[in-house]
Design a protein around this motif. Sequence first.
Motif, short mmCIF file in Angstrom:
data_model
loop_
_atom_site.label_atom_id
_atom_site.label_comp_id
_atom_site.label_asym_id
_atom_site.label_seq_id
_atom_site.Cartn_x
_atom_site.Cartn_y
_atom_site.Cartn_z
N LYS A 59 0.93 -1.16 0.03
CA LYS A 59 -0.11 -0.02 0.10
C LYS A 59 1.10 1.24 0.11
N SER A 60 2.17 1.04 0.17
CA SER A 60 3.02 2.14 0.08
C SER A 60 3.25 2.76 -1.32
N ALA A 61 2.75 2.11 -2.33
CA ALA A 61 2.90 2.64 -3.62
C ALA A 61 2.17 4.08 -3.67
N SER A 62 2.86 4.91 -4.44
CA SER A 62 2.56 6.25 -4.31
C SER A 62 1.05 6.42 -5.01
N GLY A 63 0.67 5.62 -6.02
CA GLY A 63 -0.71 5.78 -6.70
C GLY A 63 -1.70 5.13 -5.51
N PHE A 64 -1.34 4.14 -4.65
CA PHE A 64 -2.41 3.74 -3.75
C PHE A 64 -2.46 4.91 -2.50
N GLN A 65 -1.28 5.37 -2.26
CA GLN A 65 -1.52 6.42 -1.38
C GLN A 65 -2.37 7.80 -1.79
N ARG A 66 -2.17 8.06 -3.19
CA ARG A 66 -3.24 9.03 -3.46
C ARG A 66 -4.69 8.66 -3.66
N GLU A 67 -5.08 7.45 -3.80
CA GLU A 67 -6.20 7.19 -3.85
C GLU A 67 -6.73 7.23 -2.25
N GLN A 73 -9.27 6.01 -8.40
CA GLN A 73 -8.98 4.79 -8.18
C GLN A 73 -7.65 4.08 -8.77
N TRP A 74 -6.81 3.40 -7.99
CA TRP A 74 -5.84 2.82 -8.26
C TRP A 74 -5.70 1.83 -9.26
N GLY A 75 -6.53 0.94 -8.94
CA GLY A 75 -6.71 -0.45 -10.02
C GLY A 75 -5.71 -1.15 -9.85
N TYR A 76 -5.03 -1.74 -8.96
CA TYR A 76 -4.12 -2.77 -8.83
C TYR A 76 -4.18 -3.47 -7.59
N ARG A 77 -3.55 -4.76 -7.43
CA ARG A 77 -3.70 -5.43 -6.06
C ARG A 77 -2.31 -5.00 -5.29
N HIS A 78 -2.46 -4.50 -4.29
CA HIS A 78 -1.38 -4.08 -3.31
C HIS A 78 -0.74 -5.10 -2.66
N GLU A 79 -1.55 -6.41 -2.76
CA GLU A 79 -0.82 -7.48 -1.87
C GLU A 79 0.27 -7.98 -2.65
N LEU A 80 0.27 -7.85 -4.25
CA LEU A 80 1.20 -8.33 -5.10
C LEU A 80 2.47 -7.50 -5.11
N LEU A 81 2.23 -6.16 -4.47
CA LEU A 81 3.58 -5.49 -4.16
C LEU A 81 4.17 -5.98 -2.86
N SER A 82 3.32 -6.28 -2.20
CA SER A 82 3.64 -6.71 -0.60
C SER A 82 4.62 -7.75 -0.85
N ALA A 83 4.19 -8.93 -1.52
CA ALA A 83 4.76 -10.17 -1.97
C ALA A 83 6.21 -9.84 -2.44
#
Length: 740
Positions: A59-67, A73-83
Motif C-alpha cells: 500500500k506504500s505505492a504512491s498511486g495507492f497513497q493518492r487514492e 482509483q488505483w486499479g491494482y492489487r497492493h498485496e502483489l507488491l507486498s509479496a
Amino acid sequence: MTELLAKSSPPETLVEHTGNCLMVFNSVRENYPFLPDLCGAPRFFDHLFAAVALHDVGKSASGFQRELSGGTQWGYRHELLSAALVNGLTPYDDITTKAIALAIATHHKGVSELRERFNTTSPIGKEVYEARIRELVENLDGINQFIEYLQDAAVRYLGTDSVSFKLPVRQDAMIDPYQRFIRWYANALEDGERPIANPLYPTFLRGFLIACDHLASGGKNEIVAGIKDTASKLGISQFRPYQSRTGMISGSAFLSAPTGSGKTEASLLWAGNNQDSGRRIYYVLPYTASINAMFSRLSGRFGEENVGVLHGKATYFAYKTLLDRDYSPENAAAFARETQNLSKKLYRPIKVLTPFQIVKAFFGVKGWESQISEMAGGLFIFDEIHAYDPHVTALIIGVIEELARIDARFLFLSATFPKFLKEKIQKILPRMNVVGPEIGDIDGEKLIRTPRHRVRMLDGDITSHVEIMRSELQKGSRVLVVSNTVKRAQELYSSLRDYSDSAELLHGRFILRDRENKEKNIDKVQLLVGTQAIEVSLDIDFDTILTEPAPIDALLQRLGRVNRKGSKGVVPVHICTMGSEKDRYFYDIERVLKTVECFRDGEELTEDAVCRKVEQVYAQGYNSKEEAEFQSALYSFRRVIASLTPFYDSDDKDDFYDLIRSMEVIPIRFEGEYLDCKARNQHFEAMRFLASISFGQGAKLRQTNRLSRRSEGYWVADVRYDDKVGLLIDEMEKGLGIID
C-alpha cells in the motif's frame, strides 16, 4: 516517520494497522501454541509474523497513497507488491519463502483470480506490474522507516530477532511475485505435484493471516482467551456424579443421559477439562430455535462477549434481541451487523452453530482457510447427532474425520445413542470414552430406573382420539399434540384450540414474525400442537402428549417434552398406532412399525428400557437405502475435501448451497409490507415476512403458477396465510393473484 496510510475511512497509518494486526497475531500465538506441531513447521509463528508484518506494505505505492487521500482509483492489487518484498526477509529455505509470499499475495484474492487478471507473462501485464513497482520505489524512505518498526516489533513479539527484514534498495532487487510464486505454485499443481508437502502449513499461514487482518480491521486487537474454569461459571453448587465424571475426561467421548438431567452442564465441564490452551468451543445443534435458546443460556453464564451464534438468520436474531432491549431499529441493525461480523471472525471462544456452518469451510466457501484454522484444536459438542438424516450424518462424519487431523476433540450428547451410529463414529475416533449415569451410584440409578412416562397405545390414527385431549384440557392439564405433517397439525389445532385456555400451533410454515411470537409463548400455553419442530431442543414441559407414530429416536424426543424433570411422577403419554399416507415421504415406514411394536400398552418407561428399545429398532442400523445414501454422501464429501487447495477458493463452493433443501418465500398478502420495509432500508424488518418451504413444495407451486420470482430476486407465493395456522399450501389467497 513518513505517514504512509493503510486505510482512509477513518484514516489509519500503515504502522497503526500493522501494529493492530500483530497484536492479534500475538493473541493467536498464546491461544494456539500447538500449531507448529500440527503443521510440521517448528518456526511457524516466525513465518506467520513475517506474513502479517509485510501483508500491506504494498500500500506504500504512491498511486495507492493518492487514492487513500481522495485521488482516483488505483486499479491494482497492493498485496502483489507486498509479496515482492519477501526477499528482504531472513534467508529461509525456498519453500518457506514461497509459502509466506503466497499467503501475502492471496490474502484478498485466490490464485485463480490473480492468474486471470494480473498475469505478468504477457507484455502488457509485465508493463503494468513494473509501473506499479516504480510507484513503490518512490516511497522507499517511508518503507525503510516501516521496516525499522517491524524489526523492533519482531523483538517485542517474538523475544528474538529471528525474523529479520532487509530493504531491497533497487527495483531490480524486487521479486515478481506472479512469476516466482503464483505461476510456480499453479504449474506444480497442474503437473500433479504437491508443491508444499504438508497442506496444513499453507492453510494455517493464509488462514491466520486473513484472520489477523480482518479482526484488526474490525476494531479488535486480540482474540478473547479460551474459557477454562467453566465449573465456577455454571452456578451449580453440586454436580451429579455423571456430570463430575464427564468433567474429568480428557479426549473424545460419548455421553448418554436422560432428557432434562443436565447434559449441557456436563458437556461444559468436559470442555473446561480439555481446555489446555485457548481452544475454541463449538456447541453444535440441529435447528435455529434450539441454537438461539442455547446462545441465550450460555451467554447468561459466560457473557455475551464470549459467545457467538452462527446460522442463516443469526444477524436477524441479534437484531431482534437488541430491539427487545429498547435499542432503536437503526442502532439495533448497526450493532447486530457488528456483533455478527465478530462472531464470524476468529474472536469469541464459544460458538453455537449448525453443522452446516462447519461443513461449508470444507466446500471452499470464501474464507475457508480462516475457518479451518480457527477450528484447529477445537472442542466440539454435538448435541443429538442422531437427529440428522443419513446424508447430513455422513457430512458430519466426514467433518469429524478432518477435524481429528488437527487435534480437535469431540463430545457427543444424546438421551439415546444407537449402537450402529456409535460404531460409525468409532471408525474415525477409535479411542472414545463412554460416560453417563451408572447403576453404582444412587443418583445414577434413580435416573436410569425411575419411570417418567406410562404408555397408552391408541389404535387408529390421531384424528380418532382428539376426545382424550379435550378431556385432558378440561381437567387443566398442559397438553402437547404432535403430528407428522403440517396439514394435519393445522387440522388438529383447529379442532382443539377452543377447549383450552391458551393454544399455539408450531411448525415450519409460519413467517418469521409469527414464528418468533409463538416461540416466546410456548412455555406458557396450555395446548401446543406441532410437527417435528417441537422435537428439537426447546425447553418445554407438558403434562401429557398425543402423538402420531414416528421412528424411535424422533418419538423419544417428543416424549422428552413431557415431564422433563420427572417431578410429576409417572404421567400418561399417548401413542397412536397409525400415521398418514404422507409419512412414507419422510420416514422409513418399516422403522415406524418396528417402533410401534416395541411399545406395550400400560408399560412404564425407564431410561434403561428406552435404550433397549432403541437397540431393538436399530438392530440392523440404517436400511439399505439409507446406508447407500450415507456411503454416497461420505464418498462425495471426501472427494470435495481432497480437492481443497490452499491459496485457492474452491470450485465446489456452490455445491454447499445445494445442501440447503428449502427456500424462502413471501406470502403474497405481505408483499406490499415487505417492499415498504425494503424501500425504507429496513432490511431486517423485511425479513419478518419470509416463510420457508421445501424445494419440492416450491416446485409444485410453480407447476400451478402460484410461485413467482420477482425481478428483485425474491419469491412470492400465492398461498393463503393465517397468522394462527400459517401457510395453507393448498389454498390460494382469495382475491389475490400472481402479478407478473
